[in-house]
Motif scaffolding. Structure first.
Motif, PDB file in Angstrom:
ATOM      1  N   TYR A 159       3.063   8.886  -0.731  1.00 50.10           N
ATOM      2  CA  TYR A 159       2.936   9.196  -2.051  1.00 50.10           C
ATOM      3  C   TYR A 159       4.300   9.871  -2.408  1.00 50.10           C
ATOM      4  CZ  TYR A 159       3.461  14.118   0.106  1.00 50.10           C
ATOM      5  OH  TYR A 159       4.017  15.371   0.807  1.00 50.10           O
ATOM      6  N   TYR A 160       4.537   9.992  -3.622  1.00 46.50           N
ATOM      7  CA  TYR A 160       5.798  10.323  -4.105  1.00 46.50           C
ATOM      8  C   TYR A 160       5.713  11.892  -4.717  1.00 46.50           C
ATOM      9  CZ  TYR A 160       9.679  11.338  -7.403  1.00 46.50           C
ATOM     10  OH  TYR A 160      10.746  11.880  -8.115  1.00 46.50           O
ATOM     11  N   SER A 161       6.804  12.767  -4.248  1.00 43.22           N
ATOM     12  CA  SER A 161       6.511  14.100  -4.869  1.00 43.22           C
ATOM     13  C   SER A 161       7.901  14.186  -5.408  1.00 43.22           C
ATOM     14  CB  SER A 161       6.577  14.986  -3.493  1.00 43.22           C
ATOM     15  OG  SER A 161       6.618  16.478  -4.128  1.00 43.22           O
ATOM     16  N   ASP A 194      11.384  13.535  -0.356  1.00 46.79           N
ATOM     17  CA  ASP A 194      11.278  12.935   1.090  1.00 46.79           C
ATOM     18  C   ASP A 194       9.874  13.285   1.708  1.00 46.79           C
ATOM     19  OD1 ASP A 194      13.493  15.571   2.545  1.00 46.79           O
ATOM     20  OD2 ASP A 194      12.207  15.640   0.860  1.00 46.79           O
ATOM     21  N   TYR A 195       9.185  14.302   1.216  1.00 47.72           N
ATOM     22  CA  TYR A 195       7.825  14.904   1.976  1.00 47.72           C
ATOM     23  C   TYR A 195       6.955  13.589   2.071  1.00 47.72           C
ATOM     24  CZ  TYR A 195       9.214  19.655   1.823  1.00 47.72           C
ATOM     25  OH  TYR A 195       9.800  21.041   2.092  1.00 47.72           O
ATOM     26  N   SER A 236       0.821  -1.286  -0.034  1.00 51.79           N
ATOM     27  CA  SER A 236      -0.144   0.027   0.038  1.00 51.79           C
ATOM     28  C   SER A 236       0.835   1.002   0.039  1.00 51.79           C
ATOM     29  CB  SER A 236      -0.891   0.060   1.238  1.00 51.79           C
ATOM     30  OG  SER A 236      -1.905  -0.906   1.178  1.00 51.79           O
ATOM     31  N   TYR A 237       2.254   1.040  -0.088  1.00 49.99           N
ATOM     32  CA  TYR A 237       2.985   2.265   0.285  1.00 49.99           C
ATOM     33  C   TYR A 237       4.022   2.468  -0.995  1.00 49.99           C
ATOM     34  CZ  TYR A 237       0.488   2.409   4.657  1.00 49.99           C
ATOM     35  OH  TYR A 237      -0.495   2.609   5.565  1.00 49.99           O
ATOM     36  N   VAL A 238       4.409   3.617  -1.021  1.00 52.75           N
ATOM     37  CA  VAL A 238       5.520   3.911  -1.956  1.00 52.75           C
ATOM     38  C   VAL A 238       6.848   3.483  -1.251  1.00 52.75           C
ATOM     39  CG1 VAL A 238       6.643   6.052  -2.914  1.00 52.75           C
ATOM     40  CG2 VAL A 238       4.242   5.888  -3.264  1.00 52.75           C
ATOM     41  N   MET A 239       7.705   3.146  -1.995  1.00 53.04           N
ATOM     42  CA  MET A 239       9.215   2.974  -1.378  1.00 53.04           C
ATOM     43  C   MET A 239      10.207   3.896  -1.900  1.00 53.04           C
ATOM     44  SD  MET A 239       8.577   0.887   1.100  1.00 53.04           S
ATOM     45  CE  MET A 239       9.944   0.370   1.717  1.00 53.04           C
TER      46      MET A 239
END
Length: 123
Positions: free
Chosen positions: A100-102, A107-108, A30-33
């Motif tokens: 999420y990926y920014s 790193d946010y 469920s998570y971005v790595m």
């Protein structure tokens, strides 16, 4: 949430290493790595990130074409294959997990960080 990175070491310039990061404590898929790195005295630097399914990957310009990020959602592990290593790749490498990926501030979106694994590339 625990993130355990491994696979660092000493390698000659031009060589390869594969880093692994095993995650536990929440639903991995469920998570971005992401992978980040830091040299003592310098700011932490984004290296690569991968979406929840693995369909989307993102790289820093400095590693594009040399590093490959991948993930195994069965093994709850993210990898960083590093080829054509250069002395300037020497750093402590951290894996991170986030919602999420920014592109502007990678790193946010990360809310958990593992302890690093040291990569040293000799010339």
């Amino acid at each position: 949430v625990q993130l355990q990175a491994s696979g660092g070491g000493l390698v000659q310039a031009g060589g390869s290493l594969r880093l692994s990061c095993a995650a536990s404590g929440r639903t991995f898929s469920s998570y971005v790595m992401g992978w980040f790195r830091q040299v003592p005295g310098k700011e932490r630097e984004f290296v690569a990130a991968i979406s929840q399914s693995g369909a989307n990957t993102y790289y820093a310009d400095s590693v594009k074409g040399r590093f490959t990020i991948s993930r195994d959602n069965i093994k709850n592990t993210v990898y960083l294959q590093m080829n054509s290593l250069k002395p300037e790749d020497t750093a402590l490498y951290y894996c991170a997990s986030g919602t999420y990926y920014s592109g502007l501030y990678p790193d946010y979106g990360m809310d958990y960080w593992g302890k690093g694994t040291l990569v040293t590339v000799s010339s």
